[in-house]
Write an enzyme that holds these catalytic residues in place. Structure first.
Site, mmCIF file in Angstrom:
data_model
loop_
_atom_site.group_PDB
_atom_site.id
_atom_site.type_symbol
_atom_site.label_atom_id
_atom_site.label_comp_id
_atom_site.label_asym_id
_atom_site.label_seq_id
_atom_site.Cartn_x
_atom_site.Cartn_y
_atom_site.Cartn_z
ATOM 1 N N TYR A 99 0.843 -1.201 0.000
ATOM 2 C CA TYR A 99 0.000 0.000 0.000
ATOM 3 C C TYR A 99 0.882 1.257 0.000
ATOM 4 O O TYR A 99 1.863 1.337 0.749
ATOM 5 C CB TYR A 99 -0.907 -0.043 1.239
ATOM 6 N N LYS A 198 -11.449 -1.217 6.569
ATOM 7 C CA LYS A 198 -11.864 -1.890 5.345
ATOM 8 C C LYS A 198 -12.897 -2.986 5.644
ATOM 9 O O LYS A 198 -13.942 -2.697 6.162
ATOM 10 C CB LYS A 198 -10.620 -2.416 4.633
HETATM 11 C C1 LIG Z 1 -3.444 -2.930 2.679
HETATM 12 C C2 LIG Z 1 -3.594 -1.684 3.497
HETATM 13 N N1 LIG Z 1 -2.889 -1.565 4.637
HETATM 14 C C3 LIG Z 1 -2.991 -0.461 5.410
HETATM 15 C C4 LIG Z 1 -3.779 0.604 5.057
HETATM 16 C C5 LIG Z 1 -3.847 1.831 5.929
HETATM 17 O O1 LIG Z 1 -4.997 1.841 6.706
HETATM 18 P P1 LIG Z 1 -5.770 3.164 7.198
HETATM 19 O O2 LIG Z 1 -6.249 3.879 5.973
HETATM 20 O O3 LIG Z 1 -6.872 2.615 8.061
HETATM 21 O O4 LIG Z 1 -4.790 3.978 7.971
HETATM 22 C C6 LIG Z 1 -4.546 0.511 3.877
HETATM 23 C C7 LIG Z 1 -5.413 1.649 3.473
HETATM 24 O O5 LIG Z 1 -5.887 1.727 2.371
HETATM 25 C C8 LIG Z 1 -4.437 -0.651 3.086
HETATM 26 O O6 LIG Z 1 -5.141 -0.779 1.940
#
Ligand SMILES: Cc1ncc(COP(=O)(O)O)c(C=O)c1O
Length: 380
Positions: A99, A198
């Site tokens: 990400y 998510k």
């Molecule tokens: C695979 C993955 N890990 C971590 C994150 C980060 O999470 P957050 O947006 O809740 O901070 C995301 C966000 O899109 C993600 O898709």
């Protein structure tokens, strides 16, 4: 042992002993009355601990097959906390299509604290092994990855990394799969990290994160940091994640059913040149995905003719698929990663194809979803 569907409704939860309330109360309080000086009933201050948060943490731990869960205010706060347990001079080996926000945090922030990060294709076991160093402390796997849905072999990688040095933590970002589809700790990983924003939350109404670890010493260090730095979720958000988790298995099954049908449709469309979906036979790791995951999940990415302009045109002309970042909610979303979620990887080795479109396939009727994609792909 209880099945996952039962655990997702009951793990860590009991009816409220005071009133019999079946749902976990939202303890909307920052502090707790003490019976005598220094004599409290398990809770002193809500940065340190809150009963609604404790229930969520125990639930998440149980679903991932451990005793040690911690909830955070975002997925990035969870990732940040995991990096902060390292020392300057340590090395972290990271998958090369993680990400974009993870990459940004590592490169823009932690490199200046002298933490060394290197990026490899974690679908290639040999590349991982040859990139391990004497100072490697963590190996970060995202599987499936965001947005290309690459699959890495958690079991084999955990084995080879631990053979190299048993003390290296294999960390799996399990956000896309959720514990319903994939159980990294049972496959040998040491730590699981989540954006609960998510699929776990599942309704696009909170931002949250979590870490579940196997090892008590790591958990205690993370727990210290959770309290010391304070990136905690509020009780209302914890309640909403707990509520979301109750329907996780039912939602994930339908997400996957719809996503598989969307994948089949995209494969037949003349404007689409490539489709990425872990359980489709065209996916390079589809056999591994089928061994490692219960189903293919709800995310589908595709490349279409016309590069960035083509991708923008399609993403701006769907009606049911809403143009938005994030994923994992009941509603379908569409986005262009190179310009939106993964903009921070532009001009880096992690940059994504500007013509890539990412779908978070929701729970609407499949006929409506396919009709929507069909009309958006027809407008040029
Ligand atoms: C695979 C993955 N890990 C971590 C994150 C980060 O999470 P957050 O947006 O809740 O901070 C995301 C966000 O899109 C993600 O898709």
């Amino acid at each position: 042992m209880m099945k996952f569907e039962t655990k997702s409704i009951h793990s860590g939860q009991q009816s409220d002993p005071l009133t019999g309330a079946v749902m976990t109360p939202i303890y909307q309080t920052s502090t707790y009355q003490q019976d005598a000086v220094g004599q409290h009933r398990g809770f002193e201050y809500s940065r340190t601990g809150n009963p609604t948060r404790s229930v969520l943490e125990n639930c998440l731990a149980d679903l991932e097959g451990s005793e040690f869960g911690l909830a955070f205010s975002s997925g990035m706060a969870a990732i940040d906390t995991l990096i902060r347990i390292l020392e300057p001079g340590d090395h972290v080996l990271v998958g090369n299509d993680v990400y974009g926000g993870t990459y940004r945090l590592f490169e823009s922030e932690y490199r200046r604290f002298n933490i060394d990060f290197s990026y490899v294709n974690t679908t290639e076991i040999d590349q991982v092994v040859s990139s391990l160093k004497p100072n490697t402390k963590q190996v970060w796997l995202e599987t499936p990855t965001n947005p290309l849905l690459n699959i890495s072999d958690i079991e084999v990688l955990s084995e080879v990394v631990h053979d190299y040095a048993p003390g290296i933590s294999v960390v799996v970002d399990n956000t896309f799969a959720t514990p319903y589809l994939q159980q990294p700790l049972a496959m040998g990983a040491d730590v699981v990290v989540h954006s609960t924003t998510k699929y776990l939350g599942g309704h696009s109404d909170i931002v949250g994160g979590a870490i579940v670890s196997k090892n008590r010493a790591i958990h205690e260090r993370l727990s210290f940091l959770q309290n010391a730095a304070g990136a905690i979720p509020g009780p209302m958000d914890c309640f909403l994640v707990l509520r979301g988790i109750k329907t996780l298995p039912v939602r994930m099954d339908r997400h996957a059913e719809n996503a598989a049908k969307v994948t089949d449709f995209l494969h037949t469309h003349p404007r689409v040149t490539k489709v990425f979906y872990p359980f489709h036979s065209s996916h390079p790791q589809s056999k591994l995905a089928q061994r490692q995951m219960r189903n293919g999940g709800g995310m589908v990415s595709f490349v279409l003719m016309g590069g960035e302009e083509g991708a923008k045109q399609v993403a701006e002309s769907t009606k049911i698929f809403k143009l938005a970042e994030s994923l994992g909610g009941v509603e379908s979303l569409i986005e262009v990663p190179a310009i939106m979620t993964h903009a921070s990887t532009a001009d880096s080795p992690l940059a994504v194809d500007p013509g890539l479109v990412r779908l978070s396939v929701g729970l609407e009727h499949i006929d409506d979803l396919i009709a929507d994609l069909e009309q958006s792909l027809a407008t040029e």
